[in-house]
Design an enzyme around this catalytic site. Structure first.
Site, PDB file in Angstrom:
ATOM      1  N   GLY A   1       3.621   2.034  10.853  1.00 45.75           N
ATOM      2  CA  GLY A   1       3.612   1.530  12.011  1.00 45.75           C
ATOM      3  C   GLY A   1       2.932  -0.074  11.923  1.00 45.75           C
ATOM      4  O   GLY A   1       3.652  -1.001  12.332  1.00 45.75           O
ATOM      5  N   ALA A   2       2.212  -0.093  10.859  1.00 41.50           N
ATOM      6  CA  ALA A   2       1.469  -1.528  10.652  1.00 41.50           C
ATOM      7  C   ALA A   2       0.836  -1.574   9.351  1.00 41.50           C
ATOM      8  O   ALA A   2       0.305  -0.522   8.802  1.00 41.50           O
ATOM      9  CB  ALA A   2       0.597  -2.112  11.588  1.00 41.50           C
ATOM     10  N   MET A   3       0.502  -2.568   8.751  1.00 38.80           N
ATOM     11  CA  MET A   3      -0.185  -2.682   7.467  1.00 38.80           C
ATOM     12  C   MET A   3      -1.239  -4.043   7.536  1.00 38.80           C
ATOM     13  O   MET A   3      -0.710  -5.045   7.948  1.00 38.80           O
ATOM     14  CB  MET A   3       0.864  -3.013   6.102  1.00 38.80           C
ATOM     15  CG  MET A   3       0.223  -3.112   5.093  1.00 38.80           C
ATOM     16  SD  MET A   3      -0.825  -1.778   4.368  1.00 38.80           S
ATOM     17  CE  MET A   3      -1.964  -2.708   3.230  1.00 38.80           C
ATOM     18  N   GLU A   4      -2.621  -3.547   7.074  1.00 35.85           N
ATOM     19  CA  GLU A   4      -3.424  -4.477   7.213  1.00 35.85           C
ATOM     20  C   GLU A   4      -3.677  -5.476   6.288  1.00 35.85           C
ATOM     21  O   GLU A   4      -4.736  -6.091   6.080  1.00 35.85           O
ATOM     22  CB  GLU A   4      -4.786  -3.512   7.228  1.00 35.85           C
ATOM     23  CG  GLU A   4      -5.312  -2.887   6.142  1.00 35.85           C
ATOM     24  CD  GLU A   4      -4.945  -1.591   5.758  1.00 35.85           C
ATOM     25  OE1 GLU A   4      -3.795  -1.149   6.477  1.00 35.85           O
ATOM     26  OE2 GLU A   4      -5.248  -0.860   4.908  1.00 35.85           O
ATOM     27  N   ASN A   5      -2.809  -6.072   5.545  1.00 36.07           N
ATOM     28  CA  ASN A   5      -2.766  -7.045   4.733  1.00 36.07           C
ATOM     29  C   ASN A   5      -3.776  -8.210   5.125  1.00 36.07           C
ATOM     30  O   ASN A   5      -3.869  -8.651   6.129  1.00 36.07           O
ATOM     31  CB  ASN A   5      -1.435  -7.729   4.334  1.00 36.07           C
ATOM     32  CG  ASN A   5      -0.253  -6.714   4.160  1.00 36.07           C
ATOM     33  OD1 ASN A   5      -0.432  -5.950   3.213  1.00 36.07           O
ATOM     34  ND2 ASN A   5       0.764  -6.779   5.053  1.00 36.07           N
TER      35      ASN A   5
ATOM     36  N   GLU B   1      -9.097   4.792   6.472  1.00 34.61           N
ATOM     37  CA  GLU B   1      -8.176   5.167   7.434  1.00 34.61           C
ATOM     38  C   GLU B   1      -9.084   5.912   8.806  1.00 34.61           C
ATOM     39  O   GLU B   1      -8.712   5.782   9.754  1.00 34.61           O
ATOM     40  CB  GLU B   1      -7.150   6.044   7.139  1.00 34.61           C
ATOM     41  CG  GLU B   1      -6.154   5.459   6.193  1.00 34.61           C
ATOM     42  CD  GLU B   1      -5.709   3.973   6.832  1.00 34.61           C
ATOM     43  OE1 GLU B   1      -5.912   3.917   7.863  1.00 34.61           O
ATOM     44  OE2 GLU B   1      -4.976   3.354   6.077  1.00 34.61           O
TER      45      GLU B   1
ATOM     46  N   GLU C   1       0.792  -0.948  -0.014  1.00 32.92           N
ATOM     47  CA  GLU C   1      -0.182  -0.174  -0.076  1.00 32.92           C
ATOM     48  C   GLU C   1       0.771   1.305  -0.093  1.00 32.92           C
ATOM     49  O   GLU C   1       1.811   1.293   0.904  1.00 32.92           O
ATOM     50  CB  GLU C   1      -1.087  -0.044   1.208  1.00 32.92           C
ATOM     51  CG  GLU C   1      -2.008   0.963   1.214  1.00 32.92           C
ATOM     52  CD  GLU C   1      -2.867   1.221   2.124  1.00 32.92           C
ATOM     53  OE1 GLU C   1      -2.572   0.885   3.437  1.00 32.92           O
ATOM     54  OE2 GLU C   1      -4.021   1.822   2.022  1.00 32.92           O
TER      55      GLU C   1
ATOM     56  N   HIS D   1      -9.559  -2.573   9.944  1.00 38.37           N
ATOM     57  CA  HIS D   1      -9.474  -2.543   8.494  1.00 38.37           C
ATOM     58  C   HIS D   1      -9.874  -3.912   7.928  1.00 38.37           C
ATOM     59  O   HIS D   1     -10.056  -3.999   6.695  1.00 38.37           O
ATOM     60  CB  HIS D   1      -7.884  -2.511   7.932  1.00 38.37           C
ATOM     61  CG  HIS D   1      -7.401  -1.001   8.105  1.00 38.37           C
ATOM     62  ND1 HIS D   1      -8.110  -0.197   7.328  1.00 38.37           N
ATOM     63  CD2 HIS D   1      -6.400  -0.447   8.497  1.00 38.37           C
ATOM     64  CE1 HIS D   1      -7.453   1.072   7.489  1.00 38.37           C
ATOM     65  NE2 HIS D   1      -6.461   0.813   8.273  1.00 38.37           N
TER      66      HIS D   1
ATOM     67  N   GLU E   1      -5.550  -2.214  12.796  1.00 40.13           N
ATOM     68  CA  GLU E   1      -5.370  -3.214  11.714  1.00 40.13           C
ATOM     69  C   GLU E   1      -6.669  -4.062  11.649  1.00 40.13           C
ATOM     70  O   GLU E   1      -7.087  -4.258  10.541  1.00 40.13           O
ATOM     71  CB  GLU E   1      -4.158  -3.701  11.919  1.00 40.13           C
ATOM     72  CG  GLU E   1      -2.806  -2.743  11.712  1.00 40.13           C
ATOM     73  CD  GLU E   1      -2.761  -1.663  10.863  1.00 40.13           C
ATOM     74  OE1 GLU E   1      -3.505  -2.109   9.580  1.00 40.13           O
ATOM     75  OE2 GLU E   1      -2.332  -0.726  10.856  1.00 40.13           O
TER      76      GLU E   1
HETATM   77 ZN   LIG Z   1      -4.917   2.166   8.618  1.00 35.99          ZN
END
Ligand SMILES: [Zn+2]
Length: 1019
Positions: free
Chosen positions: A421-425, A479, A287, A460, A457
């Protein structure tokens, strides 16, 4: 995705200023004048807007047609500045055209036909189907069109892909080689033809395509040529025959590439184990626009498809992807191939993920889902908290949304090198180690960080993954919602983490940013890759969350909002939406008779930038509410009559704390009168508990009555209301509506204030002024400001303990108070910190500094060169990352110039200090007096290296620009900053954060000019 600095630190408030008269702006850098250009576009003729084409015109049958399109597009660009990219219209349909359309079309066809004929008869060019590739100086139009790498005309001239082809499924095989840091891949894409077309256009970046075959329907697969247009990261296959509507086809692409050395695409990462051995791994971050760097694909959120993924690896590694593993096959040369189940859901490309590493994990089942937490082996003991939290939150969301998480597994993975910080894959959420791992003795404040990132996350998985925004202009749907749900879920599931203060502070910061002219509407036009990157900012996240809170608070009962979003999720499950779809779903919930139409009300908050200033004026029993746009920078160009539909809430001295006291009035016009207020009412407080996204000013003695009430009893208002008075008063002083003397008058009540949020807000605001004065070397005022703060908050500072403390709210309060005390060199604070550090060092790891005090203690330690060296050694050895980051901030807070330069260079090199920490290092250095000018030089000298590591427009670059410039308040610095960014041109001058930086410096400058005398008088 959640950006790292969004949840863990108080952002610096930068916009200290008040309304100013118009001032000269740089022609080139004025927000409204900036010409956005592609980073390295080869379009040589200006005016062919990449974004100017109508959807109806998408086709790529011949160059003649292209010429016609470009002609028309140039005209279109003159007609209107609006771009069709803000909304993705429905694919071409067969709607009956109006007579006017027919006439226009006929005219257009005549023009196209004439131009085609002219071109056809031009000497020197045989007008073939593949265009007019030969260089021929007699053809003036040739340069207008994208030329592919091979020299042939590229059959597509827009940034966004044509909608004639829809991908149905991807079959991906990836074979990374972690020794050579390269990978090979094969992508098989099954597609459906939605409209007759002669080409397939998709994304690919930095991939070397080695073989391409194509199969139409039941026909034979055959080799095809792939054209590439690098500036737009697009590839295309052009056909001589027409692919007809309804046909299915398959494109197979084989390719090779290097693993990325930045933080996006399919990138390599390494870490060193305790025994000194180096480990390598490969992970993904797609992303917003980087899936195309790992496999050729239709890389836009509304091209959803299913994915079957195979990863090859060595036996000492494991591989992970979105879905559970289906089978493992042994291949020759000690290679193992893991095949994952085909995704059971349609998914956007930015949510695809895979990892090859030697991680370990722990797991637990929640209903039908196996939840696991992965980390590097030596940090596995820090994973318990994340597993427990992830399971509880998954259960909560399953119930709250009334839709079960749709996959059989959910992995939470801590990656050693990770920029966000983090990614919601979907099914494989990736985190920075500090956002997921929690030490055994961690404080609740550290747990709060991890829990809120996990909550964000997980939200999401519904908001974003299940229902996805159609295009990046509505990123806030992902977001803003995830941010809102993160606070809402924690308040319900983990009340002991006391997330309310953080959410309140976040709303104040969103107001501060949105008060700038350089801000943007929540839902805003996005055309270029840099603009997509820039959408990841506090407007999408924090203002988005704030307006959802405001809406929820305005609806009757606590279930209406939930009902509306359940309806929205069910209606659009698996699909893409825009902002109107959300408001329409929420409009269907029951509201009171007085409640305005939800869609109408909320559109006023998402379609225009900024927020209203509500002024309360009172004559006896008659209270008048007036709204206007709260604008720190007065700008004739934006003197529009913005109006919002504002759910104005208020309480009075008759009843002011309990929720039942709240009254709501819908302010829909410029000015309206509240009628039902008795004359005996002494004061009115508007925006109960600060759930509304606006600032309030009280005229006619309104402020005085509130301050008087607070000075007798602080409990007449909730702590959120008290904090909002503090915030609003500072904001009004910047705007020039109240004098700084009035600010100080309000702060007098604070000698009785003990709650966290009003105190931390006041300290933050005073800290900004203190640092600005410090950097202008206003020594006398700095000394007076210091004694003012110590006098005002001294007794509260004295009351703070240095032992372990359980309450998050008390931890927040004391870390802010002691942080301020020590930064002002308050003697007792400094000696306590030094003693704790000494004890910590001498105990050899047996004694502990309470988590919330570590930052203060390490910062004080770093001011002595001897302790700085000790801290650096500790930093090198520490394995618990939250603690390690606090050590790093300590190291970066040194006031020794040589050490500052060393820290900056080390952050850029990425050996001792990871490069992902450079934005943090820079912002910490800038807070101090010694380093802020070094940073400015450092950024100018290393700009190209910085944008190689962090994309132009990314949150990291936004942070760096803001940190480096927000402490400036002089004309000389304004000129320098303007000159530097202007010289960057396509390497960054067009960024919104540059406008923000320039505006902030001007505002700082004007605030100083206006208020230095006041400060001299009143401090
Ligand atoms: Zn997010």
């Amino acid at each position: 995705m959640i950006e790292n600095r969004m949840f863990e630190e108080e952002p610096d408030v930068v916009d200290l200023a008040k309304e100013s008269t118009t001032f000269p702006t740089s022609q080139a850098l004025d927000p409204d004048d900036v010409v956005y250009e592609p980073r390295s576009s080869r379009l040589l003729v200006r005016g062919l807007g990449e974004n100017d084409m109508d959807e109806d015109d998408e086709d790529c049958e011949s160059s003649a047609r292209l010429l016609g399109m470009s002609f028309m597009n140039r005209s279109a660009a003159h007609r209107s500045l609006s771009s069709p990219y803000t909304r993705q219209g429905a694919p071409r349909s067969c709607a009956r055209p109006s007579a006017r359309t027919l006439v226009v079309c006929m005219l257009f066809l005549v023009i196209v036909a004439s131009m085609t004929m002219v071109l056809y008869f031009l000497p020197g060019c045989t007008f073939t189907r593949s265009g007019c590739p030969k260089t021929n100086t007699t053809i003036p139009f040739e340069k207008v069109y994208p030329v592919s790498t091979s020299g042939e005309v590229f059959p597509w001239a827009q940034l966004r892909l044509p909608r004639s082809i829809r991908p149905l499924s991807y079959d991906l095989t990836l074979n990374p080689d972690l020794d050579s840091m390269t990978f090979t891949g094969r992508t098989i894409i099954h597609m459906s033809v939605l409209h007759n077309t002669k080409c397939i256009v998709l994304h690919s970046a930095y991939l070397n395509i080695t073989k391409a075959t194509f199969k139409l329907g039941d026909g034979q697969a055959r080799g095809v040529t792939v054209l590439e247009y690098k500036p737009r990261e697009q590839i295309a296959v052009a056909f001589t025959e027409v692919l007809k509507t309804g046909q299915d086809c398959v494109l197979t692409l084989e390719y090779s590439a290097n693993l990325s050395h930045t933080y996006d695409g399919f990138y390599n990462s390494s870490y060193t184990e305790k025994d000194g051995s180096k480990r390598v791994l490969a992970a993904t971050q797609f992303e917003p626009l980087s899936a195309r760097k790992a496999f050729p694909c239709f890389d836009a959120p509304d091209f959803k498809a299913t994915f079957l993924i195979r990863i090859r690896r060595k036996p000492n590694h494991l591989s992970l992807s979105n879905m559970p593993k289906a089978k493992t096959t042994q291949l020759p040369n000690d290679v193992i191939e893991d095949e994952f189940e085909k995704t059971s859901v349609n998914m956007s490309t930015y949510l695809v993920a895979f990892i090859v590493a030697n991680f370990t994990h722990i797991s637990r089942n929640v209903s039908e889902t196996q939840v696991s937490v992965y980390s590097v082996p030596e940090k596995w003991e820090h994973t318990d908290y994340a597993l427990d939290t992830g399971c509880k939150l998954l259960e909560f969301y399953n119930g709250f949304f009334e839709i079960n998480y749709p996959l059989k597994k959910l992995d939470l993975v801590a990656i050693p090198d990770f920029l966000a910080g983090a990614m919601e894959n979907w099914g494989l959420i990736t985190f920075r180690e500090t956002s997921l791992l929690v030490g055994k003795q961690s404080s609740n404040l550290e747990k709060q960080v991890v829990a809120s990132v996990i909550a964000h996350e997980l939200a999401h998985q519904w908001f974003g993954n299940l229902v996805t925004m159609r295009w990046w202009n509505d990123l806030w749907l992902n977001e803003g919602f995830a941010t809102y749900m993160q606070y809402m879920s924690l308040q319900t599931v983990f009340p002991q983490l006391d997330i309310g203060n953080l959410f309140l502070a976040v709303r104040f910061r969103a107001l501060d940013k949105d008060a700038l002219n350089s801000s943007h509407a929540v839902s805003t036009e996005v055309n270029k890759p840099e603009q997509v990157e820039e959408m990841f900012d506090s407007v999408s996240y924090e203002k988005g969350a704030s307006i959802l809170l405001m809406l929820n608070a305005s609806l009757p009962g606590d279930q209406q909002f939930r009902k509306g979003i359940i309806q929205y999720l069910k209606e659009f499950s698996g699909l893409n939406t825009d902002t109107n779809d959300l408001w329409n779903s929420l409009t269907q919930v029951e509201v009171s008779a007085q409640h305005p139409n939800v869609s109408e009300m909320m559109s006023s908050w998402t379609s225009q930038k900024g927020f209203p200033l509500v002024t309360v004026s009172r004559k006896g029993g008659q209270v008048t509410l007036t709204q206007e746009h709260f604008r720190l920078t007065s700008d004739n160009a934006t003197q529009t009559s913005s109006l919002w539909i504002i759910p104005v809430t208020y309480v009075t001295d008759n009843c002011s704390v309990a929720p039942e006291c709240r009254r709501t009035f819908y302010l829909k016009t410029k000015s309206e009168t509240l009628k039902e207020l008795p004359e005996s009412v002494k004061w009115v407080k508007v925006n109960y508990r600060n759930t509304g996204f606006y600032i309030t000013h009280y005229e006619d003695g309104g402020w005085a009555a509130l301050i008087d009430a607070l000075s007798h009893n602080v409990s007449v208002l909730t702590h959120e209301d008290r904090a909002s008075l503090v915030h609003n008063m500072f904001a009004l002083s910047r705007l020039g509506r109240v004098s700084f003397h009035q600010v100080l008058h309000l702060l007098k009540y604070m000698s009785n204030e003990t709650h966290t949020s009003p105190v931390t807000e006041a300290l933050l605001q005073l800290g900004v002024i203190y640092r600005l004065l410090d950097k202008r070397q206003e020594h006398r005022l700095v000394a007076r400001m210091k004694s003012y703060i110590l006098h005002q908050f001294g007794s509260l500072m004295d009351k703070q303990t240095w032992e372990e403390e359980d309450s998050v709210s008390k931890q927040e309060l004391r870390s802010a108070l002691l942080g301020m005390a020590c930064s002002l060199n308050e003697e007792k604070c400094i000696s306590q910190s030094r003693a704790l550090f000494k004890q910590y060092v001498e105990s050899n790891g047996t004694s502990r500094i309470p988590g919330d005090l570590q930052q203060v203690v390490f910062t004080v330690a770093a001011q002595s060169n001897e302790d700085w060296a000790t801290l650096l050694t500790m930093y090198g050895q520490a394995t618990y990352d939250a603690e390690k980051r606090k050590m790093l901030r300590g190291l970066a807070s040194t006031q020794d110039a040589r050490l500052i330069v060393w820290v900056l260079k080390a952050g850029l090199r990425g050996d001792v200090i990871q490069t992902q920490e450079l934005p943090l290092v820079i912002s910490t250095v800038c807070n101090g007096f010694t380093g802020y000018l070094f940073v400015w030089d450092f950024i100018q000298e290393n700009w190209d290296s910085l944008i190689e590591k962090f994309p132009v427009g990314s949150f990291a670059i936004q942070t760096i620009i803001k940190s480096a410039t927000s402490h400036f308040s002089t004309q000389a610095h304004l000129d320098q900053v303007q000159g530097f960014f202007y010289s960057l041109r396509e390497r960054g001058s067009q960024m919104r954060s540059v406008q923000e930086a320039l505006e902030t410096i001007r505002l700082n400058q004007r605030w100083m000019e206006k208020n230095l005398a006041t400060l001299e008088k009143w401090l």
